[in-house]
Design a protein around this motif. Sequence first.
Motif, mmCIF file in Angstrom:
data_model
loop_
_atom_site.group_PDB
_atom_site.id
_atom_site.type_symbol
_atom_site.label_atom_id
_atom_site.label_comp_id
_atom_site.label_asym_id
_atom_site.label_seq_id
_atom_site.Cartn_x
_atom_site.Cartn_y
_atom_site.Cartn_z
ATOM 1 N N ARG A 104 0.825 -1.217 0.000
ATOM 2 C CA ARG A 104 0.000 0.000 0.000
ATOM 3 C C ARG A 104 0.855 1.261 0.000
ATOM 4 O O ARG A 104 0.386 2.335 -0.363
ATOM 5 N N ASN A 105 2.094 1.123 0.429
ATOM 6 C CA ASN A 105 3.019 2.259 0.439
ATOM 7 C C ASN A 105 3.951 2.246 -0.757
ATOM 8 O O ASN A 105 4.997 2.896 -0.738
ATOM 9 N N GLY A 106 3.576 1.534 -1.805
ATOM 10 C CA GLY A 106 4.336 1.551 -3.050
ATOM 11 C C GLY A 106 5.446 0.525 -3.138
ATOM 12 O O GLY A 106 6.277 0.594 -4.047
ATOM 13 N N GLY A 107 5.481 -0.423 -2.217
ATOM 14 C CA GLY A 107 6.520 -1.436 -2.214
ATOM 15 C C GLY A 107 6.509 -2.291 -3.470
ATOM 16 O O GLY A 107 5.457 -2.748 -3.907
ATOM 17 N N VAL A 108 7.677 -2.470 -4.036
ATOM 18 C CA VAL A 108 7.845 -3.307 -5.229
ATOM 19 C C VAL A 108 8.596 -4.556 -4.796
ATOM 20 O O VAL A 108 9.724 -4.481 -4.289
ATOM 21 N N PHE A 109 7.965 -5.702 -5.000
ATOM 22 C CA PHE A 109 8.543 -6.979 -4.596
ATOM 23 C C PHE A 109 9.821 -7.243 -5.374
ATOM 24 O O PHE A 109 9.849 -7.116 -6.595
ATOM 25 N N GLU A 110 10.895 -7.597 -4.651
ATOM 26 C CA GLU A 110 12.150 -7.965 -5.306
ATOM 27 C C GLU A 110 12.330 -9.472 -5.317
ATOM 28 O O GLU A 110 12.503 -10.068 -6.370
ATOM 29 N N ASP A 111 12.285 -10.087 -4.132
ATOM 30 C CA ASP A 111 12.474 -11.534 -4.092
ATOM 31 C C ASP A 111 12.126 -12.075 -2.713
ATOM 32 O O ASP A 111 11.801 -11.334 -1.801
ATOM 33 N N ARG A 112 12.209 -13.386 -2.623
ATOM 34 C CA ARG A 112 12.031 -14.082 -1.349
ATOM 35 C C ARG A 112 13.357 -14.734 -1.003
ATOM 36 O O ARG A 112 13.968 -15.398 -1.842
ATOM 37 N N ARG A 113 13.780 -14.529 0.237
ATOM 38 C CA ARG A 113 15.011 -15.157 0.723
ATOM 39 C C ARG A 113 14.655 -15.905 1.998
ATOM 40 O O ARG A 113 14.414 -15.295 3.036
ATOM 41 N N GLY A 114 14.583 -17.211 1.868
ATOM 42 C CA GLY A 114 14.147 -18.033 2.995
ATOM 43 C C GLY A 114 12.706 -17.698 3.340
ATOM 44 O O GLY A 114 11.827 -17.727 2.479
ATOM 45 N N ALA A 115 12.475 -17.344 4.575
ATOM 46 C CA ALA A 115 11.122 -17.028 5.038
ATOM 47 C C ALA A 115 10.783 -15.549 4.885
ATOM 48 O O ALA A 115 9.716 -15.114 5.300
ATOM 49 N N LYS A 116 11.682 -14.754 4.287
ATOM 50 C CA LYS A 116 11.486 -13.305 4.182
ATOM 51 C C LYS A 116 11.179 -12.869 2.755
ATOM 52 O O LYS A 116 11.817 -13.304 1.798
ATOM 53 N N LEU A 117 10.199 -11.979 2.636
ATOM 54 C CA LEU A 117 9.908 -11.293 1.370
ATOM 55 C C LEU A 117 10.616 -9.951 1.431
ATOM 56 O O LEU A 117 10.628 -9.293 2.471
ATOM 57 N N ARG A 118 11.182 -9.538 0.308
ATOM 58 C CA ARG A 118 11.937 -8.281 0.260
ATOM 59 C C ARG A 118 11.297 -7.324 -0.742
ATOM 60 O O ARG A 118 11.018 -7.702 -1.875
ATOM 61 N N TYR A 119 11.066 -6.094 -0.304
ATOM 62 C CA TYR A 119 10.429 -5.055 -1.111
ATOM 63 C C TYR A 119 11.293 -3.793 -1.091
ATOM 64 O O TYR A 119 11.922 -3.480 -0.088
ATOM 65 N N TRP A 120 11.238 -3.051 -2.186
ATOM 66 C CA TRP A 120 11.849 -1.718 -2.254
ATOM 67 C C TRP A 120 10.711 -0.709 -2.322
ATOM 68 O O TRP A 120 9.804 -0.824 -3.143
ATOM 69 N N VAL A 121 10.763 0.276 -1.421
ATOM 70 C CA VAL A 121 9.704 1.275 -1.313
ATOM 71 C C VAL A 121 10.301 2.660 -1.561
ATOM 72 O O VAL A 121 11.245 3.064 -0.869
ATOM 73 N N PRO A 122 9.759 3.420 -2.525
ATOM 74 C CA PRO A 122 10.265 4.791 -2.728
ATOM 75 C C PRO A 122 9.960 5.631 -1.495
ATOM 76 O O PRO A 122 8.912 5.490 -0.872
ATOM 77 N N THR A 123 10.901 6.506 -1.142
ATOM 78 C CA THR A 123 10.704 7.331 0.064
ATOM 79 C C THR A 123 10.135 8.707 -0.268
ATOM 80 O O THR A 123 9.748 9.434 0.637
#
Length: 175
Positions: free
Chosen positions: A154-173
């Motif tokens: 909802r804050n603009g996060g763009v999914f990059e990948d999953r590493r183990g049990a974690k999802l990683r997103y990049w969010v513009p500030t």
Amino acid sequence: MARLSDPTERLTDSFAEAVGEFVAEGRGGPDDRSLLGEMIRDNPGDPRDWIASYLALERRWRTVAPEDFVTMTMLWWTEGDTYLGRISIRHHLNEHLREIGGHIGYDIRPSARRQGHATAMLAAALPRAAELGIEKALITCDADNTGSRKVIERNGGVFEDRRGAKLRYWVPTAP
């Protein structure tokens, strides 16, 4: 209306109630690797008794990080005299944070969840991250944490990948 604020002893009672809620849901146990979990483990007993030292650490982390941490700005999400949650903006990433923790971490007390607080808190914190020179914030969440995933998206996060049990997103500030 809820807002970001610097941590304050004024909210000691509300903060202590929130810590009680976190402990009741199992936070602070040996498997809780979150910052909040560590704080609960390191400070057994009534949070009213350790809030002054906790706040001093939060203030110090802005310029001097404890070992194995990076400098960070801790802000509380409050409404009047009620502590609703906290958000940490890490000023830069180390190897561990690049993999699992990211630039921003947050907690909303259990009784305040599902009310839009996490989404609003993250939105309010993103400009603060931009002021620190972070153009895109890495934010991670557990793969099974649907609520946190939605907050990030909802804050603009763009999914990059999953590493183990974690999802990683990049969010513009910045918009």
